[in-house]
Write a protein that holds these residues in place. Structure first.
Motif, PDB file in Angstrom:
ATOM      1  N   GLU A 125      21.659  36.518  33.090  1.00 30.64           N
ATOM      2  CA  GLU A 125      22.654  36.060  34.071  1.00 30.64           C
ATOM      3  C   GLU A 125      24.000  36.699  33.770  1.00 30.64           C
ATOM      4  OE1 GLU A 125      22.763  31.915  35.820  1.00 30.64           O
ATOM      5  OE2 GLU A 125      21.747  31.581  33.889  1.00 30.64           O
ATOM      6  N   GLN A 126      24.328  37.698  34.562  1.00 33.97           N
ATOM      7  CA  GLN A 126      25.578  38.425  34.389  1.00 33.97           C
ATOM      8  C   GLN A 126      26.237  38.536  35.760  1.00 33.97           C
ATOM      9  OE1 GLN A 126      24.509  42.150  32.578  1.00 33.97           O
ATOM     10  NE2 GLN A 126      23.108  41.145  31.183  1.00 33.97           N
ATOM     11  N   TYR A 127      27.497  38.087  35.837  1.00 31.00           N
ATOM     12  CA  TYR A 127      28.221  38.081  37.101  1.00 31.00           C
ATOM     13  C   TYR A 127      29.430  38.998  37.012  1.00 31.00           C
ATOM     14  CZ  TYR A 127      25.393  33.969  38.003  1.00 31.00           C
ATOM     15  OH  TYR A 127      24.351  33.106  38.187  1.00 31.00           O
ATOM     16  N   SER A 128      29.505  39.962  37.915  1.00 30.90           N
ATOM     17  CA  SER A 128      30.661  40.853  37.964  1.00 30.90           C
ATOM     18  C   SER A 128      31.843  40.090  38.551  1.00 30.90           C
ATOM     19  CB  SER A 128      30.357  42.083  38.814  1.00 30.90           C
ATOM     20  OG  SER A 128      29.324  42.830  38.222  1.00 30.90           O
ATOM     21  N   LEU A 129      32.931  40.032  37.800  1.00 27.44           N
ATOM     22  CA  LEU A 129      34.118  39.304  38.229  1.00 27.44           C
ATOM     23  C   LEU A 129      35.165  40.219  38.827  1.00 27.44           C
ATOM     24  CD1 LEU A 129      34.631  36.886  35.209  1.00 27.44           C
ATOM     25  CD2 LEU A 129      33.305  36.522  37.284  1.00 27.44           C
ATOM     26  N   GLN A 130      35.343  41.385  38.217  1.00 30.34           N
ATOM     27  CA  GLN A 130      36.419  42.286  38.646  1.00 30.34           C
ATOM     28  C   GLN A 130      36.029  43.712  38.304  1.00 30.34           C
ATOM     29  OE1 GLN A 130      40.413  40.874  37.901  1.00 30.34           O
ATOM     30  NE2 GLN A 130      41.061  42.899  37.303  1.00 30.34           N
ATOM     31  N   TYR A 131      36.498  44.640  39.105  1.00 24.44           N
ATOM     32  CA  TYR A 131      36.273  46.057  38.846  1.00 24.44           C
ATOM     33  C   TYR A 131      37.443  46.846  39.403  1.00 24.44           C
ATOM     34  CZ  TYR A 131      35.275  46.916  43.743  1.00 24.44           C
ATOM     35  OH  TYR A 131      35.395  47.037  45.105  1.00 24.44           O
ATOM     36  N   GLY A 132      37.492  48.113  39.051  1.00 23.42           N
ATOM     37  CA  GLY A 132      38.544  48.963  39.578  1.00 23.42           C
ATOM     38  C   GLY A 132      38.668  50.244  38.796  1.00 23.42           C
ATOM     39  N   VAL A 133      39.820  50.862  38.926  1.00 20.91           N
ATOM     40  CA  VAL A 133      40.107  52.131  38.266  1.00 20.91           C
ATOM     41  C   VAL A 133      41.346  51.968  37.399  1.00 20.91           C
ATOM     42  CG1 VAL A 133      40.726  54.567  38.612  1.00 20.91           C
ATOM     43  CG2 VAL A 133      39.099  53.451  40.166  1.00 20.91           C
ATOM     44  N   ILE A 134      41.239  52.447  36.164  1.00 12.09           N
ATOM     45  CA  ILE A 134      42.376  52.488  35.243  1.00 12.09           C
ATOM     46  C   ILE A 134      42.900  53.924  35.262  1.00 12.09           C
ATOM     47  CG2 ILE A 134      43.159  52.203  32.861  1.00 12.09           C
ATOM     48  CD1 ILE A 134      40.634  50.403  32.473  1.00 12.09           C
ATOM     49  N   THR A 135      44.169  54.079  35.586  1.00 14.62           N
ATOM     50  CA  THR A 135      44.768  55.417  35.619  1.00 14.62           C
ATOM     51  C   THR A 135      45.751  55.555  34.469  1.00 14.62           C
ATOM     52  OG1 THR A 135      44.562  55.440  38.024  1.00 14.62           O
ATOM     53  CG2 THR A 135      46.050  57.057  37.031  1.00 14.62           C
TER      54      THR A 135
END
Length: 127
Positions: A106-116
């Motif tokens: 059970e793994q839930y993605s909470l946040q994602y994005g790009v680090i610049t």
């Protein structure tokens, strides 16, 4: 911030997207605040959060050596505290994801994005 569909249950079709930048060689802290559908802080008590990137970085909030950890007070806050050397691991735009692991299945993605990353002239040499 993250918004959950119902208090106490993870009920969202997609994780929140949040891009951000870091200054290479700088230790400015990065805070992640997760909130429920009423904009109240999400209860992270007992949670295990995992921060991963597409360039091989993997930090778990329950690892004492990790720079990624959950606040020891209520508030839905997780912190990323990078050393100057760690900031140098980000050499180009890097995709990241934060997951909540309840167990291996059970793994839930909470946040994602790009680090610049942005660079200055700081070489971390003690004057």
């Amino acid at each position: 911030s993250l918004h959950f569909g119902r208090s106490g249950f993870i009920d969202m079709p997609f994780p929140a997207k949040q891009d951000f930048g870091i200054w290479v060689g700088n230790t400015t802290p990065i805070n992640f605040v997760f909130k429920d559908e009423n904009s109240d802080p999400f209860d992270l008590t007992g949670s295990r959060l995992v921060f991963t990137t597409n360039n091989g970085i993997r930090w778990a909030s329950d690892d004492n050596a990790s720079p990624f950890y959950i606040a020891d007070f209520p508030g839905g806050v997780a912190f990323l505290r990078l050393t100057p050397a760690m900031t140098r691991m980000f050499t180009a735009a890097t995709n990241y994801e934060i997951e909540m692991w309840l167990n291996i299945d059970e793994q839930y993605s909470l946040q994602y994005g790009v680090i610049t990353p942005s660079t200055g002239t700081n070489d971390d040499v003690n004057p």
